[in-house]
Scaffold this motif. Structure first.
Motif, short mmCIF file in Angstrom:
data_model
loop_
_atom_site.label_atom_id
_atom_site.label_comp_id
_atom_site.label_asym_id
_atom_site.label_seq_id
_atom_site.Cartn_x
_atom_site.Cartn_y
_atom_site.Cartn_z
N VAL A 13 47.78 1.95 17.89
CA VAL A 13 48.46 2.89 18.78
C VAL A 13 47.56 3.25 19.96
O VAL A 13 48.00 3.31 21.11
N ALA A 14 46.27 3.49 19.67
CA ALA A 14 45.33 3.86 20.73
C ALA A 14 45.17 2.74 21.75
O ALA A 14 45.11 2.98 22.96
N VAL A 16 47.37 0.28 22.43
CA VAL A 16 48.61 0.14 23.20
C VAL A 16 48.66 1.23 24.27
O VAL A 16 49.01 0.96 25.43
N ALA A 17 48.27 2.45 23.89
CA ALA A 17 48.26 3.56 24.85
C ALA A 17 47.26 3.29 25.97
O ALA A 17 47.52 3.58 27.14
N PHE A 18 46.11 2.71 25.61
CA PHE A 18 45.09 2.43 26.63
C PHE A 18 45.57 1.33 27.58
O PHE A 18 45.33 1.40 28.79
N LEU A 20 48.66 0.76 28.39
CA LEU A 20 49.64 1.43 29.25
C LEU A 20 48.94 2.29 30.29
O LEU A 20 49.34 2.36 31.45
N HIS A 21 47.87 2.93 29.87
CA HIS A 21 47.07 3.78 30.76
C HIS A 21 46.50 2.96 31.92
O HIS A 21 46.58 3.37 33.09
N GLY A 231 38.12 7.52 30.65
CA GLY A 231 38.96 6.43 30.17
C GLY A 231 38.14 5.25 29.68
O GLY A 231 38.38 4.72 28.59
N TRP A 235 37.45 3.50 25.90
CA TRP A 235 37.51 2.06 25.62
C TRP A 235 36.27 1.59 24.87
O TRP A 235 36.35 0.87 23.88
N SER A 254 48.32 -5.17 29.10
CA SER A 254 48.14 -4.48 30.39
C SER A 254 48.94 -5.11 31.52
O SER A 254 49.63 -4.39 32.26
N PHE A 257 52.72 -4.29 30.96
CA PHE A 257 53.06 -2.91 31.30
C PHE A 257 53.00 -2.69 32.81
O PHE A 257 53.82 -1.96 33.37
#
Length: 295
Positions: A13-14, A16-18, A20-21, A231, A235, A254, A257
């Motif tokens: 989850v982390a 995937v969120a990164f 997207l970030h 950020g 990572w 990345s 997205f």
């Protein structure tokens, strides 16, 4: 938290969120360029990141001391970092987020090629070679597609140069004494060296302020705090917690997205060739980073 031997739900989850970030950051750069000259914005971002990192390192008691033999490599990586973001910010000034992202996130392709020749333990396998062919085909398709009226050859070349610089930084960390420097100090090298280089380049290469609005300042602050400093520290933390190959395998998300966000948030016209290029690059990156399962 102790280091994990495999990817778990939190890590997935982390990551995937990164991904997207990072993709959203491409949109933010595009927005920010409306108020600041792109090279000047990149310089302000690095300058602000120096301040945030210094505060974070002071609060955490992290030393700024690095081995003397790592200093030349640190300066070199910082110079590449300056060139990388000078090119990326400028690319997003010339072309769309979708096109620039497909090309920029091809970085693992160039890193895999370079690593094959300079790191004996990182040779090409059949699976990685297949991924390389797919990804390079996608980049070639994106570069050769001139059907989109917003396509810019200058923007494409700048995005490709940025990807090559990113790969150069990663390779530098792998093969020089910089690999013994903790992540926070590595990042500090990059922002400290790049900040004055970018600000000097901005004085020569472009404008400083455009139609500056509060949204542009907010976008710059987002890049300073949420991307260029904290950020990237997040990572590095994920890399310290999970196997590097598992973390890297999420990198194909990345560009996916970024293209979707450019389409949704900026109303970019993403033609069928860009979607095909995206599929080829993402599939190639996945195969390059995938490791055979042990039996």
């Amino acid at each position: 938290m102790e280091r994990k031997s495999h990817m778990d739900a939190f890590g997935a989850v982390a990551l995937v969120a990164f991904a997207l970030h990072l993709a959203f950051n491409q949109v933010v750069i595009k927005w920010t360029n409306g108020g600041f000259g792109p090279v000047f914005a990149a310089g302000l971002r690095s300058t602000g990141a120096v301040v945030v990192l210094l505060i974070w390192m002071r609060l955490r008691g992290v030393s700024l001391t690095v081995p003397r033999d790592a200093i030349p490599a640190g300066i070199f990586s910082g110079t590449l970092f300056a060139l990388e973001f000078m090119c990326l910010f400028s690319a997003l000034d010339f072309t769309t987020v979708s096109r620039a992202s497909v090309i920029f996130y091809s970085m693992p392709v160039w890193l895999a090629i370079a690593s094959h020749f300079v790191i004996p333990s990182d040779r090409m396998t059949g699976l990685r070679m297949a991924g390389l062919v797919l990804a390079m085909s996608g980049v070639a398709l994106a570069l050769l597609d001139r059907s989109d009226t917003t396509a810019s050859l200058a923007g494409d070349i700048l995005a490709l140069t940025s990807a090559l610089c990113w790969a150069g930084i990663a390779l530098c960390v792998k093969i020089t004494p910089l690999n013994r420097v903790p992540p926070a100090q590595q990042l500090m090298f990059q922002v400290v060296v790049s900040a004055p280089l970018l600000l000097l380049a901005a004085a020569v290469l472009g404008d400083f302020i455009r139609d500056l609005q509060p949204v542009h300042i907010a976008g710059l602050l987002f890049q300073i705090i949420a991307v260029a400093s904290l950020g990237f520290l997040a990572w590095f933390w994920l890399l310290s917690m999970y196997p590097a190959s598992s973390v890297a395998s999420f990198s194909f998300l990345s560009p996916v997205f970024a293209v979707i966000l450019g389409w949704l948030l900026l109303n970019e016209d993403v033609g069928p060739k860009v979607w095909m290029a995206l599929f080829l690059v993402a599939a190639g990156i996945y195969l390059i980073n995938r490791r055979p399962r042990s039996v």
